[in-house]
Write an enzyme that holds these catalytic residues in place. Structure first.
Site, mmCIF file in Angstrom:
data_model
loop_
_atom_site.group_PDB
_atom_site.id
_atom_site.type_symbol
_atom_site.label_atom_id
_atom_site.label_comp_id
_atom_site.label_asym_id
_atom_site.label_seq_id
_atom_site.Cartn_x
_atom_site.Cartn_y
_atom_site.Cartn_z
ATOM 1 N N ASN A 27 -4.417 9.469 3.685
ATOM 2 C CA ASN A 27 -3.263 8.696 4.161
ATOM 3 C C ASN A 27 -3.189 8.553 5.671
ATOM 4 O OD1 ASN A 27 -2.197 8.216 1.610
ATOM 5 N ND2 ASN A 27 -0.880 10.027 1.636
ATOM 6 N N ARG A 49 0.828 -1.205 0.000
ATOM 7 C CA ARG A 49 0.000 0.000 0.000
ATOM 8 C C ARG A 49 0.866 1.261 0.000
ATOM 9 N NH1 ARG A 49 -4.640 0.401 4.433
ATOM 10 N NH2 ARG A 49 -5.471 -1.242 3.083
ATOM 11 N N HIS A 52 0.617 4.269 -2.785
ATOM 12 C CA HIS A 52 0.335 5.653 -2.401
ATOM 13 C C HIS A 52 1.498 6.573 -2.743
ATOM 14 C CE1 HIS A 52 -3.420 5.474 0.254
ATOM 15 N NE2 HIS A 52 -3.322 4.286 -0.314
ATOM 16 N N HIS A 57 -5.766 -6.063 -2.920
ATOM 17 C CA HIS A 57 -6.631 -6.074 -1.748
ATOM 18 C C HIS A 57 -6.866 -7.487 -1.222
ATOM 19 C CE1 HIS A 57 -8.533 -1.832 -2.529
ATOM 20 N NE2 HIS A 57 -7.270 -1.791 -2.146
#
Length: 336
Positions: A97, A65, A69, A196
């Site tokens: 975030n 992740r 990001h 995911h």
């Protein structure tokens, strides 16, 4: 309805053309970038990631992740790792975030090992990209070769984080546009969403899905009654619990596989943005891909690997201009 669909896809076409100009040139990356300057770099990253994932399998999802990001804001430049200072506002406290990102200490540890072995050589951006690949492998996912040579940025994109990164309640057309802007296709979007399979979702990000009006979004009941009841016990309708978490892939939460897509076929996607891939009326292409990956794990693995390379190749060219980028000594701070 037809006019609405046409205008929506016209908007996506405009975004796609913009993204082509932003990502037209290939980044100056090489597979053997550290072969002579730090030949043990990949080995050190792998060893530290093995320790991290062995101590807690969830660390794999945290690092993956972080990488995503990072790359969606200013490209893969390690900007997500920067702490706030008196002269720099980092991305960590951006609303999208603030409660979603962890795993920074894992990157710190890897960086410290590399600075001891090869001081000033391996960028934080490269560390994060390689660590994300190793994280996937260590929980049963595919392998791929990672081109290297990224530079660390001297700036961060606090405001861009909330603009560029997809949110859990966003509609499919908006999410597609954000991927296209980064030079990533609809196929890349569906494949990368498969990450995911090892992540967790916070109550605040799926509350509206289990209590809201689903016909406005995906058009299906999100879960079976038993599963819905379980989710509601984790995530109350009101009065707290925002940070309560549950697995996005409740079947094999610590194993990287294609069960995430099988869950979507049953209408049990935890996040509305995930279920939209299969259930949205606008997701004609995404639905076909979800079905294919649900039935063919090797097709998912193959495309995920290709899409991760594309994600890692999102580069801000400014970091390669003289004085624009650097190799940070500490991933949390710009060199002085």
């Amino acid at each position: 309805m037809a006019e609405s669909l046409s205008s929506s896809w016209l908007m996506l076409l405009v975004v796609f053309c913009m993204s082509m100009s932003l990502h037209a040139s290939e980044p100056p990356l090489k597979l053997d970038y550290y072969a002579s300057t730090c030949p043990t770099a990949l080995e050190i990253v792998r060893r530290e990631m093995e320790c991290a994932v062995m101590s807690d399998p969830r660390n794999a999802a945290l690092i993956l992740r972080l990488h995503f990001h990072d790359c969606f804001v200013q490209g893969c430049d390690g900007s997500v790792l920067l702490d706030d200072t008196y002269s720099l506002q980092g991305e960590k406290k951006a609303s999208i975030n603030k409660h979603a990102l962890k795993g920074f200490r894992i990157i710190d540890k890897i960086k410290n090992k590399l600075e001891s072995e090869c001081p000033g050589i391996v960028s934080c951006a490269d560390i994060l990209t390689v660590a994300a690949r190793d994280a996937v492998i260590l929980v049963g996912g595919p392998d791929w070769e990672v081109p290297l040579g990224r530079k660390d940025s001297k700036t961060a994109g606090y405001e861009l984080a909330n603009v560029n990164l997809p949110s859990s309640e966003e509609g499919i057309l908006s999410i597609i546009s954000k991927f296209l802007y980064q030079g990533l296709s609809v196929t890349d979007m569906v494949a990368l969403s498969g990450a995911h399979t090892i992540g967790k979702g916070r109550c605040v990000n799926f509350r509206s899905r289990i209590y809201g009006d689903f016909e406005v979004t995906s058009g299906v009941n999100p879960t079976s009654e038993a599963y819905l009841s379980k989710l509601r016990s984790i995530c109350p309708a009101a009065g707290g619990g925002d940070n309560n978490e549950t697995a996005m892939d409740y079947v094999t939460p610590n194993f990287f596989d294609n069960s995430f897509y099988q869950i979507l076929l049953n209408g049990k996607g935890l996040l509305n943005s995930d279920q939209e891939l299969y259930s949205s009326v606008f997701g004609v292409e995404t639905k076909k891909l979800v079905v294919m990956y649900a039935e063919n794990p090797m097709a998912f693995f193959e495309q995920f690997s290709k899409s991760m390379v594309k994600l890692g190749n999102i580069i801000n060219p400014d970091t390669f201009v003289k004085g624009g980028g650097e190799v940070r000594k500490n991933c949390r701070f710009v060199n002085t």
